[in-house]
Design an enzyme around this catalytic site. Structure first.
Site, PDB file in Angstrom:
ATOM      1  N   SER A 186      43.234  37.444  40.986  1.00  0.00           N
ATOM      2  CA  SER A 186      43.130  38.759  40.421  1.00  0.00           C
ATOM      3  C   SER A 186      44.161  39.850  41.177  1.00  0.00           C
ATOM      4  O   SER A 186      44.766  40.790  40.812  1.00  0.00           O
ATOM      5  CB  SER A 186      41.884  39.584  40.393  1.00  0.00           C
ATOM      6  OG  SER A 186      41.249  39.610  41.601  1.00  0.00           O
ATOM      7  N   HIS A 214      40.106  36.260  34.771  1.00  0.00           N
ATOM      8  CA  HIS A 214      41.592  36.668  34.360  1.00  0.00           C
ATOM      9  C   HIS A 214      42.337  35.736  33.786  1.00  0.00           C
ATOM     10  O   HIS A 214      43.594  36.125  33.472  1.00  0.00           O
ATOM     11  CB  HIS A 214      42.255  37.337  35.754  1.00  0.00           C
ATOM     12  CG  HIS A 214      41.755  38.481  36.302  1.00  0.00           C
ATOM     13  ND1 HIS A 214      42.243  40.055  35.786  1.00  0.00           N
ATOM     14  CD2 HIS A 214      40.839  38.708  37.315  1.00  0.00           C
ATOM     15  CE1 HIS A 214      41.666  40.570  36.567  1.00  0.00           C
ATOM     16  NE2 HIS A 214      40.699  40.197  37.362  1.00  0.00           N
ATOM     17  N   LYS A 244      37.350  41.767  30.079  1.00  0.00           N
ATOM     18  CA  LYS A 244      38.779  41.838  30.394  1.00  0.00           C
ATOM     19  C   LYS A 244      39.687  41.864  29.221  1.00  0.00           C
ATOM     20  O   LYS A 244      39.808  42.813  28.141  1.00  0.00           O
ATOM     21  CB  LYS A 244      39.187  41.005  31.634  1.00  0.00           C
ATOM     22  CG  LYS A 244      38.587  41.440  32.736  1.00  0.00           C
ATOM     23  CD  LYS A 244      39.136  40.658  33.923  1.00  0.00           C
ATOM     24  CE  LYS A 244      38.389  41.120  35.366  1.00  0.00           C
ATOM     25  NZ  LYS A 244      36.790  41.496  35.384  1.00  0.00           N
TER      26      LYS A 244
END
Length: 396
Positions: A186, A214, A244
């Site tokens: 990340s 991610h 996310k």
């Protein structure tokens, strides 16, 4: 009466953090967290959100969430193992399993909870965990909670991983050995070398765990890093978040049915924490359905990512080895990094500074997160600000 020792400890340490440029200021957002946000009544181009696909403000998700409040209420009312498992949770898990290409899925209240739950449910003090040195804090904490021996290997270094896997498995000291890695890291945006990791894992019979927080919604046409490499059948744990790219809240672990069954009876956050709300569950399901039906948002994300990356590189900024939309501008000095972020704010761009302990000392960076919801005009405005401030501070 407040403890004087506590007061002294807090004042001294907070003052020290501020003096070294390590104190993090929290900026409350007024309204929705979209491509443009409002902070202190100022409109800012938002380059700090994990809302990769813009789904956090998508009208289709909002509509089903409102309907779920009317039909199921605002809360689940209990932990999953009593009567907090709603039909909406089961629908979400079924959809996620199809999305990730696994037999089953268990969902949790957050991605952080996933790592705290799943690692410690399978690993214990008689085991060892091979962990990439740049793994996320939630992985580190999950490994510590398991009480297993933690053996760090050099970041994405397959030779070091192989040597440590050989030593751990041949020592006879451990019942089980796991290798755990972020799918996408990340802070730098690089991708784990999953084919190499799987090869080593199969050679030494390691349990494999990928934290794809991610990567889900970003790589593999949206299905994640494991799908990106075509390794769905060769990874034991696929962990992902719903906060996310999915745009809502929560997390999940995908894998074999037996594994998920075990996590349902042994992972403590599942057993002892109330389930996510009906609105969150149904909105997440809708987001996954959208990603399975079309790659349009994923393609737009990558188009915007490439555009911003190219612009920053042409200006002379160091964006490291990023292979994903995560785009760091590595400035080094913590105070310079804080000053740069502050000036961006003044120029109408919100890009948060990232400094120690999130990244190593001397590796401060402003991290940019382009999304599918940004327009080219927004990105151009951001690049103009970067150029102006970079020249002003003598960084380009």
């Amino acid at each position: 009466m407040t403890s004087k020792v506590l007061q002294s400890f807090l004042r001294e340490n907070i003052s020290d953090l501020k003096a070294r440029g390590l104190y993090n200021e929290i900026d409350p957002v007024q309204g929705a967290n979209g491509p443009v946000i409002n902070i202190d009544s100022q409109e800012l181009i938002n380059l700090s959100s994990n809302n990769y696909l813009g789904l956090a403000t998508d009208s289709r998700l909002k509509e089903v969430a409102k309907e779920a409040v009317d039909s199921h209420g605002v809360g689940a009312g209990a932990v999953r193992t009593i009567n907090g498992t709603l039909d909406l949770h089961l629908e979400l898990e079924k959809k996620l399993a199809a999305f990730k290409g696994t037999e089953a899925v268990i969902s949790y209240q957050s991605g952080f909870n996933c790592n705290m739950a799943a690692i410690s449910a399978v690993m214990d003090k008689n085991d060892a965990i091979l962990s990439d040195e740049l793994n996320h804090a939630s992985i580190i904490d999950g490994c510590r909670l398991s009480r297993a021996k933690i053996i760090r290997f050099n970041h994405s270094d397959m030779d070091d991983l192989r040597a440590k896997a050989k030593e751990a498995t041949e020592s006879g000291d451990y019942n089980k050995v796991m290798v755990i890695t972020d799918g996408v890291f990340s802070m730098d945006g690089d991708i784990a070398k999953l084919p190499g990791i799987v090869e080593i894992a199969e050679e030494f019979d390691l349990i494999t765990y990928v934290d794809d927080a991610h990567g889900s919604g970003v790589l593999g046409k949206g299905a994640g890093t494991v799908k990106h490499f075509g390794l769905q059948k060769r990874i034991d744990f696929q962990m992902g978040t719903l906060s996310k790219a999915i745009g809502v809240i929560g997390g999940y672990v995908a894998g074999k049915a037996e594994l998920i069954d075990w996590l349902k009876v042994r992972s403590r956050p599942f057993l002892f924490s109330t389930a996510v709300s009906p609105a969150d569950a149904v909105a997440s399901t809708k987001a996954v359905e959208l990603l399975m039906a079309s790659t349009d948002l994923n393609e737009k994300l990558w188009e915007n990512s490439d555009y911003l990356k190219d612009g920053l590189k042409k200006l002379g900024f160091d964006i490291g080895e990023s292979e994903t939309p995560i785009t760091p501008c590595i400035l080094g000095d913590e105070k310079d990094t804080q000053a740069f972020s502050k000036r961006l704010y003044e120029e109408g761009v919100y890009a948060k500074s990232i400094v120690f302990p999130t990244v190593p000392r001397g590796k401060g960076r402003v991290r940019n997160m382009p999304t599918a919801a940004h327009t080219k005009e927004m990105l151009d405005e951001a690049l103009k600000a970067y150029e102006k401030i970079g020249k002003e501070l003598g960084l380009i």
